[in-house]
Design an enzyme around this catalytic site. Sequence first.
Site, short mmCIF file in Angstrom:
data_model
loop_
_atom_site.label_atom_id
_atom_site.label_comp_id
_atom_site.label_asym_id
_atom_site.label_seq_id
_atom_site.Cartn_x
_atom_site.Cartn_y
_atom_site.Cartn_z
CD GLN A 137 4.62 3.42 -45.77
OE1 GLN A 137 5.42 4.14 -45.20
NE2 GLN A 137 3.77 3.89 -46.68
CG HIS A 177 2.53 8.31 -57.88
ND1 HIS A 177 1.50 7.51 -57.46
CD2 HIS A 177 1.95 9.36 -58.50
CE1 HIS A 177 0.34 8.05 -57.81
NE2 HIS A 177 0.59 9.17 -58.45
CE LYS A 194 6.74 3.07 -54.45
NZ LYS A 194 5.84 3.85 -55.31
CG HIS A 242 5.21 1.70 -59.44
ND1 HIS A 242 4.09 1.73 -58.63
CD2 HIS A 242 5.16 0.51 -60.09
CE1 HIS A 242 3.41 0.61 -58.78
NE2 HIS A 242 4.04 -0.14 -59.66
CE1 TYR A 254 3.16 1.49 -52.46
CE2 TYR A 254 1.06 0.65 -53.25
CZ TYR A 254 1.84 1.70 -52.78
OH TYR A 254 1.28 2.93 -52.62
CE LYS A 303 -1.07 12.44 -55.48
NZ LYS A 303 -0.53 11.74 -54.32
CG ASP A 304 -1.93 10.51 -60.13
OD1 ASP A 304 -1.11 11.05 -59.34
OD2 ASP A 304 -2.24 9.31 -60.06
#
Length: 185
Positions: free
Chosen positions: A47, A62, A72, A119, A132, A169-170
């Site tokens: 991906q 994350h 990654k 990360h 990434y 969210k963060d």
Amino acid sequence: MEIQPTFLEGCFVIKPKIFNDTRGSFVETFSQRVFKKITGLNVNFVQDNQSISKKGTLRGLHFQTGKHAQAKLVRVIQGEVLDVVVDLRPESKTYKKHFSMVLNDHNNFQLFIPRGFAHGFLTLSDKAIFVYKCDNYYHKTSESGIIFDDPDLAIDWKLNTAEILLSEKDKKLLRIKDIQDAGKT
């Protein structure tokens, strides 16, 4: 392509060769054959992701848990970021240690982040395009993260907290000790 280990086991800085001429430039951004020969790792990326961020945007820290963990390979194709990784592998001698470096469109450096790491990155330029590759697909219910200003990690993000832009969210991410207590690392 030059591949250098960081002090975090399994985490590598990749410095590709850039070929310039009157037409512009060319760079081979990844070679699985070279990567495996130097690191001994056989990674299969499945991906690719891209984000565009304005100055002060912090995305992270994350990670994906369990069988959905991701390795990654990250790089910047426009602008500049401070990239940060945290070793979350309890058996590692560098457990809870972090490594940071500047990635930008001038040095073209990349960072390989193995599974078992958190990360994040902070945009230092007016705009950054960050790309990434992941070796596992995103799995929403396996997503987790650590709050960027966790005092146990003491990461120097190079900007004042007031200048940092976070997603809702963060802003709600937990400290590393709370994630450990919940068994999410």
